[in-house]
Write an enzyme that holds these catalytic residues in place. Structure first.
Site, mmCIF file in Angstrom:
data_model
loop_
_atom_site.group_PDB
_atom_site.id
_atom_site.type_symbol
_atom_site.label_atom_id
_atom_site.label_comp_id
_atom_site.label_asym_id
_atom_site.label_seq_id
_atom_site.Cartn_x
_atom_site.Cartn_y
_atom_site.Cartn_z
ATOM 1 C CB ILE A 66 -0.923 0.042 1.235
ATOM 2 C CG1 ILE A 66 -1.744 -1.241 1.353
ATOM 3 C CG2 ILE A 66 -1.847 1.246 1.173
ATOM 4 C CD1 ILE A 66 -1.284 -2.142 2.462
ATOM 5 C CB THR A 67 1.673 3.922 -2.395
ATOM 6 O OG1 THR A 67 0.428 4.383 -2.943
ATOM 7 C CG2 THR A 67 2.255 2.852 -3.312
ATOM 8 N N GLY A 68 1.446 5.400 0.354
ATOM 9 C CA GLY A 68 0.822 6.427 1.191
ATOM 10 C C GLY A 68 0.195 5.821 2.428
ATOM 11 C CB ALA A 69 0.723 2.589 3.948
ATOM 12 C CE1 TYR A 99 -6.805 14.905 -6.615
ATOM 13 C CE2 TYR A 99 -9.048 15.536 -7.182
ATOM 14 C CZ TYR A 99 -8.169 14.719 -6.496
ATOM 15 O OH TYR A 99 -8.667 13.701 -5.707
ATOM 16 C CB SER A 114 -1.437 9.603 7.577
ATOM 17 O OG SER A 114 -1.244 10.164 6.278
ATOM 18 N N GLY A 115 -4.162 8.480 7.116
ATOM 19 C CA GLY A 115 -5.388 8.586 6.346
ATOM 20 C C GLY A 115 -5.887 7.279 5.767
#
Length: 312
Positions: A21-24, A178, A26-27
């Site tokens: 999982i990337t960006g794992a 975006y 937080s959030g």
């Protein structure tokens, strides 16, 4: 009623599965990792900063009483870091059963990545594109793998200009940029699934809903009004950005988890998911297979030679 991660994983056993999982730290990413770990998976947290990674891993092991949590440093705005992370993952694991490309940035002022790409396109799409490409041997080793790409209904804000993906010709607009990057996430999903479905790798794009996370740190109240102003009266209601309704992270992460584990998706791929279901509420330009293949070709060339900015 929107489901939660715990509800999606009720009765699911992921023992022996390896999930990256990337960006794992937080959030949504951390909540996703916690959920998959609680179901027995080995989770590989890929993110920025050793301290943040250690903190996230500690939170998961405390919550789920497991030691099957690994960390990998990853900077998606730096392709050298992306490749290094892929090499490290490949050295430590025999396969990847689930890759969740979760990390991202939103509505950033104009900036460039270390390789000279517009930041939102570079991080949200190209970084994950390159990571996925380099992890394909491990995904293929799983024989039945899934790649989850975090997109957004924000893709309806703006299509990606395949002749100018880095905003070198058009005046930069952080909202449109975006939207373009989120469109790229869906197109990448379509192309990836078409290329590798016969080899057992299926791909899904996910709209998590509007979740109160640090992703919105660049937004002001004025930005919110400006974004909603993109809903012009002459816009097709079917492709207009939805009214924003903020949901908790436990619900926001549920669709990614559902995409990763649901038996309902067996034999399927190249689809857009929302609210733990297959969604038809996706802009036609985001699922066009010819445009998806063209974006793949462009992305491949840019990642191989970042200095070459010509797009044909």
């Amino acid at each position: 009623m929107t489901r939660t991660v715990d509800q999606v994983l009720s009765g699911v056993d992921l023992t022996g599965k390896i999930c990256v999982i990337t960006g794992a730290t937080s959030g949504l990413g951390l909540m996703t990792a916690q959920g998959l770990s609680s179901a027995g998976a080995t989770v590989v947290l890929a993110g920025r900063g050793p301290e943040r990674l250690r903190s996230a891993a500690g939170a998961i092991t405390t919550e789920t009483a497991t030691n099957a949590v690994e960390t990998i440093e990853l900077e998606l705005d730096n392709l050298a870091s992306v490749r290094s992370a892929a090499v490290e993952i490949s050295a430590r694991f025999p396969r990847v059963d689930v890759l969740i490309n979760n990390a991202g940035v939103m509505f950033t002022p104009y900036k460039q990545t270390k390789d000279g790409f517009e930041l939102q396109f570079g991080v949200n799409h190209l970084g994950h594109f390159e990571l996925t490409r380099h992890l394909l041997p491990l995904l293929l080793n799983a024989e039945s793998a899934r790649v989850i790409n975090l997109s957004s209904d924000g893709h309806k804000i703006f299509d990606i200009n395949l002749d100018d993906p880095n905003w070198e010709q058009a005046p930069y607009d952080k909202f449109k940029a975006y939207g373009a990057s989120k469109t790229a996430n869906v197109l990448f999903t379509v192309a990836l699934d078409a290329r590798y479905r016969d080899s057992g790798v299926r791909s899904f794009a996910v709209h998590p809903g509007t979740v109160a996370t640090s992703l919105s740190r660049y937004m002001s109240k004025g930005d919110m009004k400006a974004m909603m102003g993109l809903r012009s009266a002459d816009r097709d209601p079917a492709t207009a950005p939805p009214r924003l309704e903020v949901i908790p992270v436990e619900q926001g992460a549920a669709t990614s988890v559902w995409g990763a584990v649901s038996d309902e998706l067996t034999g399927l791929g190249g689809l857009y998911l929302a609210d733990c279901a297959i969604s038809e509420n996706v802009a036609p330009y985001a699922v066009d297979p010819q445009r998806a293949e063209r974006l793949w070709t462009i992305s491949e060339r840019l990642c191989q030679s970042p200095a070459a900015r010509s797009v044909t």
